[in-house]
Scaffold this active site. Structure first.
Site, PDB file in Angstrom:
ATOM      1  N   PRO A   2       0.758  -1.224   0.000  1.00  0.00           N
ATOM      2  CG  PRO A   2       0.266  -0.768   2.241  1.00  0.00           C
ATOM      3  CD  PRO A   2       1.245  -1.469   1.362  1.00  0.00           C
ATOM      4  CD  GLU A   3       4.952   3.815  -1.341  1.00  0.00           C
ATOM      5  OE1 GLU A   3       5.054   4.964  -1.798  1.00  0.00           O
ATOM      6  OE2 GLU A   3       5.897   3.017  -1.331  1.00  0.00           O
ATOM      7  CE  LYS A  65       1.763   5.724   2.627  1.00  0.00           C
ATOM      8  NZ  LYS A  65       2.954   5.422   3.462  1.00  0.00           N
ATOM      9  NE  ARG A 273      10.798   2.383   5.835  1.00  0.00           N
ATOM     10  CZ  ARG A 273       9.557   2.584   5.386  1.00  0.00           C
ATOM     11  NH1 ARG A 273       8.826   3.546   5.900  1.00  0.00           N
ATOM     12  NH2 ARG A 273       9.046   1.823   4.447  1.00  0.00           N
TER      13      ARG A 273
END
Length: 286
Positions: A2-3, A65, A273
């Site tokens: 999911p983006e 999102k 990240r």
DNA sequence: AGCATTACCCGCACGC
DNA sequence: TGCGTGCGGGTAATGC
């Protein structure tokens, strides 16, 4: 999965259906099956079971999102987090209706939630990593009220965007990932947008000029629209059918030539990240 | 003190 | 086998 582009794509699938499955708009919910209790954020399983059955699905929207299923009284919200997916199943109703049965669904062991509609149609929430969350609320603002602006909203002007950027001393990448700052970007599309805009992921946001802010917002919108046109990206073992992964500029292209300048893409860690960028054309400015 | 920013951590699957 | 990694974000911890 999911983006923003993936959630937008799934919203479209659920609204209009796909080759193998019908759309959900106008259908009446019958029963809820919760197979992993922690997937449900609120209300309680009992209250969900008491409130949702009998309600008719009016529309499906996306905010950041989040996926929002608007029923006539309540809104059912999903956040897919890292590995969630929503599929409509109209063919295996007899198997999926009973969560205790030996389901032969391809991802059966990772089904966390099933919503039965009339006519044997099921909305199935699959989520291997169990990070995804579900809400049923009267007012969706309770859940999505704190989100920042939608990047594709024309009301977000370049001037406003620059003002928002300059209000923070944070690094640009973690800022773009902050959903209260801007809603919908994740790790992939942040890397893609920064590469297209030729901005270093560690660029302090308050030092970004109005001209650079305009380039960045345009880059974000270009990337998101392209990704939506490709029905999102399919990464790792989580496959949804989109093919934008074949058009990545930076993400997971470590050691490959930058599409701007030909230098080799590098991978660093920013804000915990993995981050992919071009050390030649994405430079920090002051 | 109080806000802004950063570090951990949560299941699971996969590749090296 | 073991370890690092990951389409995310709530919360605790830390910094200013």
């Amino acid at each position: 999965m999911p983006e923003l582009p993936e959630v937008e794509t799934i919203a479209g699938y659920l609204r209009q259906g796909t080759a193998g499955s019908p759309g959900l708009i106008g259908r009446k919910a019958i029963k809820v099956h919760l197979l992993w209790s922690r997937s449900l954020e609120r209300p309680s399983e009992g209250e969900l079971q008491a409130r949702l059955p009998g309600q008719v699905l009016q529309s499906i929207t996306r905010r950041g999102k989040f996926l929002l299923l608007h029923f006539n009284l309540d809104t059912l919200l999903f956040h897919l987090r890292m590995s969630g997916d929503l599929v409509v199943d109209g063919n295996q109703a007899n198997l999926l209706t009973d969560p205790q049965s030996p389901i032969t669904h391809p991802q059966s062991s990772h089904i966390r939630f099933i919503l039965n509609f009339e006519d044997g149609i099921n909305l199935v929430f699959v989520d291997p990593r169990k990070f995804g969350r579900i809400w049923l609320v009267r007012d969706p603002g309770e859940v999505v009220g704190g989100l920042g602006p939608e990047p594709l909203d024309p009301d977000l002007t370049t001037g406003k965007f620059c003002q928002l950027l300059n209000a923070h001393r944070r690094l640009i990448k973690p800022l773009l990932l902050d959903q209260t700052f801007l809603a919908g970007l994740g790790n992939i599309y942040t890397d893609e947008s920064l590469n297209l805009a030729r901005l270093h992921p560690c660029q302090p946001a308050h030092l970004i000029s109005p001209a650079q802010a305009e380039v960045l917002l345009n880059a974000i919108r270009t990337i998101l629209r392209q990704a939506i046109n490709h029905r999102g990206a399919s990464i790792d073992w989580v496959y949804r059918g989109g093919n934008f992964q074949n058009h990545f500029r930076a993400y997971q292209r470590t050691g490959k030539p930058c599409l701007n300048c030909g230098s080799l893409i590098e991978r660093i860690v920013v804000g915990q990240r993995g981050t992919h960028y071009c050390p030649n054309c994405q430079v920090i400015v002051s």
